[in-house]
Every structure is written in structure tokens, then in C-alpha cells.
Design an enzyme around this catalytic site. Structure first.
Site, short mmCIF file in Angstrom:
data_model
loop_
_atom_site.label_atom_id
_atom_site.label_comp_id
_atom_site.label_asym_id
_atom_site.label_seq_id
_atom_site.Cartn_x
_atom_site.Cartn_y
_atom_site.Cartn_z
N HIS A 52 38.84 38.17 12.45
CA HIS A 52 38.57 39.61 12.38
C HIS A 52 37.09 39.93 12.16
O HIS A 52 36.54 39.61 11.10
CB HIS A 52 39.36 40.22 11.21
CG HIS A 52 40.81 39.83 11.20
ND1 HIS A 52 41.69 40.26 12.15
CD2 HIS A 52 41.53 39.03 10.36
CE1 HIS A 52 42.90 39.76 11.90
NE2 HIS A 52 42.82 39.00 10.83
N SER A 75 36.92 38.50 17.55
CA SER A 75 37.96 38.89 16.60
C SER A 75 39.25 38.18 16.96
O SER A 75 39.43 37.77 18.10
CB SER A 75 38.18 40.40 16.69
OG SER A 75 38.15 40.96 15.41
N SER A 80 41.20 44.82 14.98
CA SER A 80 40.64 44.57 13.65
C SER A 80 39.11 44.62 13.57
O SER A 80 38.56 44.60 12.47
CB SER A 80 41.12 43.21 13.12
OG SER A 80 40.61 42.17 13.91
N ASP A 130 41.52 31.91 12.99
CA ASP A 130 42.42 32.70 12.14
C ASP A 130 43.65 33.03 12.97
O ASP A 130 43.58 33.91 13.85
CB ASP A 130 41.70 33.97 11.67
CG ASP A 130 42.56 34.82 10.73
OD1 ASP A 130 43.79 34.62 10.68
OD2 ASP A 130 42.00 35.71 10.06
N GLU A 196 42.32 29.78 8.86
CA GLU A 196 42.34 30.78 7.79
C GLU A 196 43.73 31.16 7.29
O GLU A 196 43.94 31.41 6.11
CB GLU A 196 41.64 32.04 8.35
CG GLU A 196 41.65 33.26 7.46
CD GLU A 196 40.62 33.23 6.33
OE1 GLU A 196 39.86 32.26 6.23
OE2 GLU A 196 40.62 34.18 5.54
N ASN A 221 44.02 28.14 4.35
CA ASN A 221 45.01 29.06 3.78
C ASN A 221 45.58 28.54 2.47
O ASN A 221 45.77 29.30 1.52
CB ASN A 221 46.14 29.31 4.77
CG ASN A 221 47.15 30.31 4.22
OD1 ASN A 221 46.85 31.49 4.08
ND2 ASN A 221 48.33 29.83 3.87
N LYS A 226 42.62 30.84 -1.85
CA LYS A 226 42.83 31.67 -0.66
C LYS A 226 44.21 32.32 -0.74
O LYS A 226 44.35 33.50 -1.03
CB LYS A 226 42.66 30.83 0.62
CG LYS A 226 42.42 31.68 1.88
CD LYS A 226 43.68 32.33 2.39
CE LYS A 226 43.51 33.15 3.61
NZ LYS A 226 44.76 33.76 4.05
N ASP A 230 43.81 36.14 -1.57
CA ASP A 230 43.70 36.98 -0.36
C ASP A 230 45.09 37.49 0.05
O ASP A 230 45.31 38.70 0.19
CB ASP A 230 43.02 36.09 0.70
CG ASP A 230 43.08 36.57 2.12
OD1 ASP A 230 44.06 37.19 2.53
OD2 ASP A 230 42.13 36.27 2.87
N ASN A 231 46.04 36.56 0.21
CA ASN A 231 47.35 36.95 0.70
C ASN A 231 48.05 37.89 -0.28
O ASN A 231 48.72 38.84 0.13
CB ASN A 231 48.24 35.72 0.96
CG ASN A 231 47.61 34.74 1.93
OD1 ASN A 231 46.39 34.72 2.09
ND2 ASN A 231 48.41 33.92 2.58
N CYS A 235 46.37 41.86 0.12
CA CYS A 235 47.39 42.75 0.71
C CYS A 235 47.80 43.84 -0.27
O CYS A 235 48.13 44.95 0.14
CB CYS A 235 48.61 41.94 1.17
SG CYS A 235 48.20 40.90 2.58
N HIS A 341 50.89 38.01 10.69
CA HIS A 341 49.80 37.79 11.66
C HIS A 341 50.08 38.34 13.06
O HIS A 341 49.19 38.90 13.70
CB HIS A 341 49.44 36.31 11.74
CG HIS A 341 48.15 36.10 12.49
ND1 HIS A 341 46.91 36.30 11.90
CD2 HIS A 341 47.91 35.78 13.78
CE1 HIS A 341 45.97 36.09 12.79
NE2 HIS A 341 46.54 35.77 13.94
N HIS A 394 41.10 43.49 3.86
CA HIS A 394 40.91 43.24 2.43
C HIS A 394 39.47 43.55 2.01
O HIS A 394 38.54 43.39 2.79
CB HIS A 394 41.16 41.76 2.10
CG HIS A 394 42.54 41.28 2.42
ND1 HIS A 394 43.57 42.11 2.75
CD2 HIS A 394 43.03 40.02 2.46
CE1 HIS A 394 44.66 41.39 2.97
NE2 HIS A 394 44.35 40.11 2.81
N SER A 402 38.17 33.58 -0.04
CA SER A 402 38.66 32.96 1.19
C SER A 402 37.51 32.31 1.96
O SER A 402 37.60 31.17 2.42
CB SER A 402 39.31 34.01 2.10
OG SER A 402 40.30 34.69 1.41
N GLN A 406 36.15 28.70 3.44
CA GLN A 406 35.83 28.43 4.85
C GLN A 406 34.51 27.65 4.96
O GLN A 406 34.42 26.68 5.73
CB GLN A 406 35.70 29.74 5.64
CG GLN A 406 37.01 30.33 6.11
CD GLN A 406 37.67 29.53 7.24
OE1 GLN A 406 37.13 28.51 7.71
NE2 GLN A 406 38.83 29.96 7.66
#
Ligand code: NAI
Length: 474
Positions: A52, A75, A80, A130, A196, A221, A226, A230-231, A235, A341, A394, A402, A406
Site C-alpha cells: 500500500h 501498491s 489503497s 504484501d 507483510e 507478519n 507485527k 498492526d493486525n 484494525c 486482504h 493504520h 510492522s 520489514q
């Protein structure tokens, strides 16, 4: 800049201002620049990415560049891209960018191919992915090149009903006769990929199990910093943001169904509850279902509640979660969105093809589908990631966790050969996970307790960590 393709270079100044605000909120990435920048670990390398193209990703890109890499980017979703972020990165030439908000599927795959095609080189040295689309294109490209060399056949887009896959096959049909070994060379050159998201890792593991994976992969992930941040918390922030920006509906008092109670589902459920909704959950995994019950959520089947729900959110990474039959039975103006996703969590193709269906476009990424009986449902981001399609994904701080992973994964891949990595999927060591967390604590004013040597010995860890065994689940 000449090669980049973005929507509007005039947005670069706005993008640059937001990039500098984001840098302040991304302490992990800024620390990575400070620690690794002087050593230039990526000097002379091409690192390409499909992720993204947001402001936060811009800070990741500029970190990879600050560590010496030449970067190309696209992306991983048609909706996104934040056009001001793409413009700022393209203008500064910190990367060559192929991304704009609202790409068609054909444009999306064109952008992916452009991102991966490094002028004057066989391909990139390392890849950031990703969801696995860039990895898929390399693999499919090589497979069809080999088939073409053997029997002269080219992929047939008519062989699939899947709109996405049709585009890939058409792209390969056009490109293979022009350069018959492009993807094979790309695969040979690529030292590895850092992936990701949950869905991309799932795809990689499938390829590795079949012995088809062409290079090593790092599963970013499943770094704790992460997926458990992040998840979940990402969210928790961006789901209501997307729903509110898209519909401005009052969430309090509504019945919200969250399909899936994994990491993403947990964050979504907490957010909806926080906004005052009555939250229900669907789950197939008894452990996750029990967790939902223990949090006070009602666990139900879709069929038993479909006619009563006001807001539906799919978070499963699975497909056919909301079917056409479900959508026919929904209340008038029920809101339907997906944060997993891929868009196949909702049967969008069947909805679009349904006889007599009318589509009222309310605004970009918000459509009301009206059934022949007159009732309508509001579909967000055409069934694609609604938090990135209808809002800005996010926030920076959680993406810093995250993306620091990476960067560490990309550094890890530098020595993949020396470490004896096979074409398999690897996790980063726990001490790096703890390091990522440590880098984010000072910004929140957290004070960490230091174990005495005696205490560390008593619980069987080192004073400096790692503090948990690999089996610990957080
Ligand atoms: P997860 O594996 O932790 O959770 C998915 C849950 O869905 C599991 O508990 C599973 O049992 C459940 N599930 C599967 N099929 C189901 C069905 N038919 N009905 C009900 N429940 C079902 O995965 P995670 O990490 O939560 O990711 C979910 C999806 O979200 C993935 O596609 C991932 O790539 C994506 N994702 C999206 C983000 C975003 O910003 N939009 C951020 C992070 C991940």
C-alpha cells in the site's frame, strides 16, 4: 521522477508535510536509519516493493533508501494508494513509484510489472511484498516462460473466470513473446522476499510445501510486534475510521457482525464495542470462538443473524464468507465491508452479476446495491480492504512496528545464503522482536523494569532477554 507514474505531482508538497509528521510517529524506522544508515547495508542494491503506497510506506521506502537501496514501488491494492504520498516519494526520487488511488485491475498489474522491471538489470535483489501478488507474478511468469519454451503455448486469459487472474494471464501473454526469460531472470536474481501479511504468508507456505517457492521468504507478519499490534490495534483504529468516513453512520447501538476472531477480528470487535455497537462474532475455530465468548461477544452463525445485522465486517482471509444469498437477506441499508486482504471474502462478482441489481454510486468507494425488491445494501470499497479504501489505513505509530520488522527482514535476507536459507519461509529471531518493541516504548513514556541477575536466573532468562520461549503466545 521521469519514470514514475502517479496521479498528481502537484500533491507532493502536501505529501512531504505528512511524511515529516509521520517520521515523528515512527520511532522504529527513524532508529533504523540512525543505526544502519552509516553502514549502508543496501548500497548498490535494488529493493522493490508491492505494499500500500501510503504515507507510512513512504517512511519505510525512505528508510530503505537511507540504508543505500535503489527502490521501486507499487501498491498492493487498487484503492489503497494515498496520491500525495506517491507524489512526494516520486518527486524526491527516493523511489520510482507506479501507484494511484483507483487503478483498474489491468493498471494494477501493469504497475506491478513496472515496479519489478528494473531498467538495465535482470530484476531486483530483494523484494518486499504484501499479500503475495508480486511474488505470484514472478512465479507465474517463470512457469509460463518455461511452458512457452517447451511447447510454444501462451497463457490463455479465457481459461479463467477470475477477473484478477485474467489480467495476470493477459499481461504474461503480451510480455513473454517480447522477452522470453524476463521472469526466470528475475527469479534467479531475487535473494528473497519479506512478506507483510497473513494472506501472503499463507500463499508462501503453500508454495514452499509444494516445493515451488523460488527464493527464501521472511514471514514478517508473524513477528509478535507485527501481527499482535498492526493486525489487532491497527484494525481497531482503522476499521471504524473507514466505516465512519464512508457512511458517517452512528455505530453506537447498532448490531455489528465481525466474521473471524483472529488478530484482525479481535481488533475490529474491540473497536465496534468501543463505539457502542452490540458485537457478534462468527468463527470456525473453537479456540477463537471461546476467546470471543470470554470477552463477552455472542458467537453466532451468519445464517442465524443475517437479517438482523446493521454492519458486517469480514476479517477471515478466507473466501465466500458473505455470499449473494446472505446479501439478499440483509436489512435495507445494511453496511457490508471487508478488512481481510482479498475482496473474495464477499461474493462481489455474484452480486454484480445478479439479475436486476442496480448500483447507486454514493461517492468513491461507497456503493449502494439495490435488489429488485427495492431493498439495498451499502458496500464499502467494492469489497476490498475498507480501512485502506475508505480511510487511510493504520496510523503511523503501529506501522512503525510492522515496518521496522520489514527493514530487519530485508537486512536478514542480505546473508540468507551464508545462513543456509533454503527456498522456505523463515521467522526473525525473538530478540529482534523485543528490540522493535523497545524502540517504541520511550515515545509512550513507558518505563521498563530491569531484572536483577538473580531474578533472571530464577525464571531462566538473560537480563537482556529474550524474555519468552518461542512457544509463548502473547
Ligand atoms: P487470523 O488467521 O489470525 O484470523 C482469521 C480468523 O478467521 C481465524 O481465527 C479463522 O479461524 C477465522 N475464519 C476462517 N474462516 C472462517 C469462516 N468461514 N467463518 C468464520 N471465521 C473464519 O488472520 P489475521 O491476521 O486476523 O488476518 C485476517 C486477514 O486480514 C488476512 O487476509 C490478512 O492478510 C488481513 N489483514 C488485513 C489488514 C488490514 O489492514 N486490512 C491488516 C492485517 C491483516
Amino acid at each position: 521522477m521521469a519514470e514514475s507514474k502517479v496521479k498528481d505531482m502537484g500533491l507532493a508538497e502536501f505529501g512531504r508535510k505528512e511524511l515529516s509528521l509521520a517520521e515523528h510517529e515512527m520511532p522504529g524506522l527513524m532508529a533504523a536509519r540512525k543505526e544502519f544508515g552509516p553502514k549502508q547495508p543496501f548500497k548498490g542494491m535494488n529493493i522493490n516493493g508491492s505494499l500500500h503506497m501510503t504515507i507510512q510506506t513512504g517512511v519505510l521506502i525512505e528508510t530503505l533508501q537511507a540504508l543505500g537501496a535503489k527502490v521501486r514501488w507499487c501498491s498492493c491494492n487498487i484503492f489503497s494508494t494515498q496520491d500525495h504520498a506517491a507524489a512526494a516519494i516520486a518527486k524526491a526520487e527516493t523511489a520510482t513509484v507506479f501507484a494511484w488511488k483507483g487503478e483498474t485491475l489491468q493498471e494494477y498489474w501493469w504497475c506491478t510489472e513496472q515496479m519489478m522491471t528494473v531498467p538495465g538489470q535482470d530484476g531486483c535483489d530483494q523484494l518486499v511484498d504484501d499479500g503475495g501478488d508480486a511474488t505470484l507474478l514472478i512465479h507465474k511468469g517463470k512457469e509460463f516462460e518455461e511452458k512457452f519454451a517447451k511447447d510454444g503455448s501462451l497463457p490463455d486469459p479465457a481459461s479463467t473466470d477470475n477477473a484478477e487472474f485474467k489480467c495476470i494471464l493477459q499481461l504474461l501473454r503480451d510480455s513473454i513473446p517480447v522477452d522470453k526469460t524476463k521472469y526466470s531472470r528475475m527469479a534467479a536474481k531475487c535473494k528473497g522476499v519479506s512478506e507483510e501479511t497473513t494472506t501472503g504468508v499463507h500463499r508462501l507456505k503453500e508454495m514452499a510445501a509444494k516445493g515451488e517457492l523460488l527464493f527464501p521468504a521472511i514471514n514478517v507478519n508473524d513477528c509478535v510486534t507485527k501481527s499482535k499490534f498492526d493486525n489487532v490495534y491497527g484494525c481497531r483504529h482503522s476499521l471504524p475510521d473507514g466505516i465512519m468516513r464512508a457512511t458517517d453512520v452512528m455505530i453506537g447501538g447498532k448490531r455489528a457482525l465481525i466474521c473471524g476472531y483472529g488478530d484482525v477480528g479481535k481488533g475490529c470487535a474491540f473497536a465496534m464495542r468501543g463505539a457502542g455497537a452490540r458485537v457478534l462474532i462468527t468463527e470456525c475455530d473453537p479456540i477463537c470462538a471461546l476467546q470471543a465468548c470470554m470477552e463477552g461477544f455472542q458467537v453466532v452463525t451468519m445464517e442465524s443473524v443475517v437479517g438482523e445485522i446493521d454492519i458486517f465486517t469480514t476479517t477471515t482471509g478466507n473466501f465466500k464468507i458473505i455470499t449473494l444469498e446472505h446479501m439478499k437477506k440483509m436489512k435495507n441499508n445494511a453496511i457490508v465491508g471487508n478488512i481481510g486482504h482479498f475482496d473474495n471474502e464477499i461474493e462481489m462478482e455474484n452480486l454484480e452479476k445478479f439479475a436486476g441489481i442496480k448500483v447507486e454510486n454514493i461517492k468513491p468507494q461507497v456503493d449502494r446495491y439495490v435488489f429488485p425488491d427495492g431493498h439495498g445494501i451499502i458496500v464499502l470499497a467494492a469489497g476490498r480492504l475498507l480501512n485502506l479504501g475508505c480511510a487511510t489505513g493504520h496510523p503511523s505509530f503501529v506501522m512503525s512496528c510492522s515496518f521496522t520488522n520489514q527493514v530487519l527482514a530485508q537486512i536478514d535476507l542480505l546473508t540468507a545464503k551464508e545462513k543456509g536459507y533454503k527456498n522456505n519461509v523463515y521467522l526473525l529471531p525473538k530478540d529482534l522482536d523485543e528490540k522493535v518493541a523497545s524502540l517504541h516504548l520511550p515515545a509512550l513514556g513507558a518505563e521498563l523494569t530491569t531484572l536483577t541477575k538473580e531474578q533472571a536466573d530464577y525464571i531462566g532468562v538473560k537480563v537482556t532477554g529474550p524474555f519468552k520461549p518461542d512457544t509463548y503466545r502473547y
